[in-house]
Every structure is written in C-alpha cells, then in structure tokens.
Design an enzyme around this catalytic site. Structure first.
Site, PDB file in Angstrom:
ATOM      1  N   LYS A 111      52.307  39.094  58.185  1.00  0.00           N
ATOM      2  CA  LYS A 111      52.776  37.761  57.791  1.00  0.00           C
ATOM      3  C   LYS A 111      54.011  37.325  58.569  1.00  0.00           C
ATOM      4  O   LYS A 111      54.218  36.129  58.775  1.00  0.00           O
ATOM      5  CB  LYS A 111      53.060  37.727  56.287  1.00  0.00           C
ATOM      6  CG  LYS A 111      51.783  37.854  55.468  1.00  0.00           C
ATOM      7  CD  LYS A 111      51.922  37.330  54.063  1.00  0.00           C
ATOM      8  CE  LYS A 111      50.551  37.272  53.382  1.00  0.00           C
ATOM      9  NZ  LYS A 111      50.658  37.289  51.916  1.00  0.00           N
ATOM     10  N   LYS A 193      36.500  37.640  53.998  1.00  0.00           N
ATOM     11  CA  LYS A 193      36.580  37.799  52.559  1.00  0.00           C
ATOM     12  C   LYS A 193      36.696  36.416  51.891  1.00  0.00           C
ATOM     13  O   LYS A 193      37.325  35.520  52.445  1.00  0.00           O
ATOM     14  CB  LYS A 193      37.853  38.618  52.315  1.00  0.00           C
ATOM     15  CG  LYS A 193      38.193  38.945  50.908  1.00  0.00           C
ATOM     16  CD  LYS A 193      39.412  39.881  50.908  1.00  0.00           C
ATOM     17  CE  LYS A 193      40.186  39.745  49.611  1.00  0.00           C
ATOM     18  NZ  LYS A 193      41.344  40.614  49.514  1.00  0.00           N
ATOM     19  N   LYS A 196      40.790  31.631  48.852  1.00  0.00           N
ATOM     20  CA  LYS A 196      41.158  30.229  48.659  1.00  0.00           C
ATOM     21  C   LYS A 196      41.692  29.618  49.956  1.00  0.00           C
ATOM     22  O   LYS A 196      41.356  28.496  50.323  1.00  0.00           O
ATOM     23  CB  LYS A 196      42.209  30.168  47.538  1.00  0.00           C
ATOM     24  CG  LYS A 196      42.997  28.907  47.462  1.00  0.00           C
ATOM     25  CD  LYS A 196      42.310  27.846  46.633  1.00  0.00           C
ATOM     26  CE  LYS A 196      43.230  26.642  46.501  1.00  0.00           C
ATOM     27  NZ  LYS A 196      42.555  25.408  46.211  1.00  0.00           N
TER      28      LYS A 196
END
Ligand code: TRP
Length: 331
Positions: A111, A193, A196
């Site tokens: 990240k 995967k 959202k």
C-alpha cells in the site's frame, strides 16, 4: 468459552465474497465461542478515504452483519471508534513495537507504493489491530490468509509487553488465527478476488433485478465463444458460484449441460440467479426490517459498545498500572 475477536472494514457493502469467506463463519462461531465482532472504522481511515460516506458505510456494514445472522443476544457487535480504549492501547503498544517489523509487513509495502508521502497510520495499522484483539485478550481470530502476518505481529507485541511489563505474568495471550477454509471467491469479471474496490461484486442486499443486471454480463469460461461450444465448468466462475448456492443435483446438471453445450451461459446464469435469490431473500428481508427500525440497530450498537468497553476498561487499568502511569484522581 474461549474468546474470539474479529474485525471487518466498513467498505460500504457486504458482498457474497465477504459472506462466504468470512461472515458465514462468524455466524457459525457464535454457537461455541464468546464472540466479539467489530466494524473497524479506525482502520478504514489509514489511506485516502471518503469522509462523507464513512458513517453511512459503517452503518450499512453493521446492518449487513446483523441481517446475515450476527446475533446480539449471543455475540458482541460494535463500532471500533465507539470504544476509545482501542486507540489508547494502540499508543501504549506503539512503545513496544519495532518499526522494522512494521516496515516488513507485506500489506504495508504494497500500500505504501500508492502514496507520495506515506501516512504514519498506514505503518501502525497492525499495532491498532493488535490492540483490537488484545484489549479483549482474545484467544482466536478468524481471518483470511492475508491477515496472518499481522496476527504474528500481534503475538510478538503480546510477548514483548508481557516480558517488559507483565511482572512475571503472561497477561496477554498469544492470539492464534482461525483460518477459514480458503474460499477464493472470484469476482464477476473472472479476474481477481471479489472485492468492492474492483467493482466486481454481488451485494448481499442487492435486489434481484440488480443481481441479474450484474450476472448477465459476467465472465464465463472463455472457451465458450458460441453457444454450441462445449465448456469446462471448472474454468467458469459462474459454475463456482453454483457450487455455493445451488443444490447438489442442480450443480451436476449445470456441469453436464455446460460440457455438452446443452445450455447457453445465460441459461446457466438464470438458474444461478434463482438460487442466489432464494439464499439471499431472508437476509434482505431482515435488513429491510432493521432499516425500518433504526432505533433497534442503534440500541444494539450502543449495548455492544458498552459491553466491549467494560472489558476494555479493565484491560487498560491493568496496562496503565503495569506501565507505571499515575492513576487519575476520581472525584
Ligand atoms: N485488518 C483486517 C482486514 O483488513 C481487519 C481487522 C482490523 C481485524 N482489526 C482486526 C481482523 C482484528 C481481525 C482482528 O481484514
């Protein structure tokens, strides 16, 4: 009863990927453990995020969990920021956490590349997670594979705190992961995967029309270009969903009709939509019922936070004392 703690981020939508992968298991665990479940809004602000929608996403996640079967009569459900002791324990744990360990976390390394200037919260995210779990001295933590490394760090923080401040006592346990059967729910794009942020989900609370609008164009076995091309069910994401939602007889029929090109992909999807809707209908109904009685949800989250806080305060009193902080004067 051994204690379980787990957290879920308020992504805004509980989808069938979260449901099959985590939440169904949370519901099952309520039978045999003292379960504490938390919507981790403080974790959701460690990157760039939309402040305007955060409270709504937190609410929706809580409603989704209740609708999916989290039972406030048996488990504790609350919102992380409603129990300020999480942040307080995190600060105290920061003092025993080696920065090197934090920098080693694969999720952090991953990240951090998205930021020009990396926020400290992204680095200390796993310390907050350790605080979440250890505040309740939970023994077991149902998580996916991607959180195992964070949990290892929580165990290390537990050990270090005990060694430094426990005065010969192992006050904090070493929480162990409770790995759920690795259900990799692939998104409707047939790529990664279901998630959202990738926009490839089916929401648990979506009405049947919306489910169909998403299923209809969803990717299937790439080898089936024309209707008469025989397919390989094992290469098809829609087939994998049949395995979770359709009865065994139907799953067999679906596989046979795909291999023999007796059905087109749309036929197969229609049957899936039907079984999906049957499975989701009671969850949608419960969610609608809760939304019609929002006071009830507020009450549940209020009670959950009070219950959590009672435990959290005890832990913190112990920790503060053992770390040498002067107790506040109560008048
Ligand atoms: N980091 C977890 C995730 O993204 C969520 C989480 C926060 C969590 N605190 C936790 C999970 C404590 C288990 C225990 O999935």
């Amino acid at each position: 009863m051994p204690r379980i703690f787990s957290g879920i981020q308020p992504s805004g939508e509980l989808h069938i990927g979260n449901w099959l992968g985590a939440v169904q298991n949370w519901v099952r665990l309520q039978d045999s453990y003292d379960c504490i479940y938390c919507v981790v809004d403080l974790h959701a602000i460690t990157g760039k995020y939309d402040a305007e929608s955060l409270s709504r996403r937190t609410w929706d996640m809580a409603v989704g969990l209740l609708a999916a079967g989290i039972d406030p009569g048996r488990a504790t459900l609350f919102v992380q920021s409603h129990v300020p002791e999480h942040s307080e324990l995190q600060w105290l744990f920061n003092t025993v956490t080696p920065i090197g360990e934090l920098e080693r976390m694969t999720q952090f390394k991953d990240k951090a590349t998205r930021f020009e200037s990396v926020p400290a919260g992204l680095l200390t995210y796993p310390v907050l997670m350790a605080a979440d779990i250890l505040l309740y001295r939970a023994d077991l933590v149902p998580v996916g594979e991607d959180q195992v490394q964070h949990l290892e760090l929580a165990r290390e923080i537990s050990r270090k705190w005990n060694a430094e401040f426990g005065r010969g006592m192992d006050y904090f346990p070493e929480p162990k992961p409770l790995l759920t059967e690795a259900k990799r729910i692939v998104g409707l794009d047939g790529q990664g995967k279901m998630s959202k942020s990738l926009g490839n989900t089916i929401g648990l609370l979506e009405p049947p029309e919306d489910v169909w609008a998403k299923l209809r164009p969803a990717k299937t076995d790439p080898a089936r270009v024309r209707r008469q091309d025989p397919g390989t069910p094992e290469h098809c994401n829609i087939y994998s969903l049949h395995r979770y939602f359709s009865p065994p007889g139907t799953v067999e029929t679906v596989a046979g009709n795909c291999r023999g090109a007796l059905w087109g992909c749309l036929d197969c999807k229609q049957v899936l939509a039907q079984h999906l809707n049957t499975a989701l209908a009671p969850i949608r109904d419960r969610a609608a019922e809760l939304e019609a009685h929002q006071g009830r949800v507020q009450q549940i989250l209020g009670d959950g936070a009070s219950r959590a806080r009672r435990i959290a305060r005890e832990t913190l009193a112990f920790v503060r004392e053992h770390m040498g902080l002067l107790p506040p004067t109560t008048t």
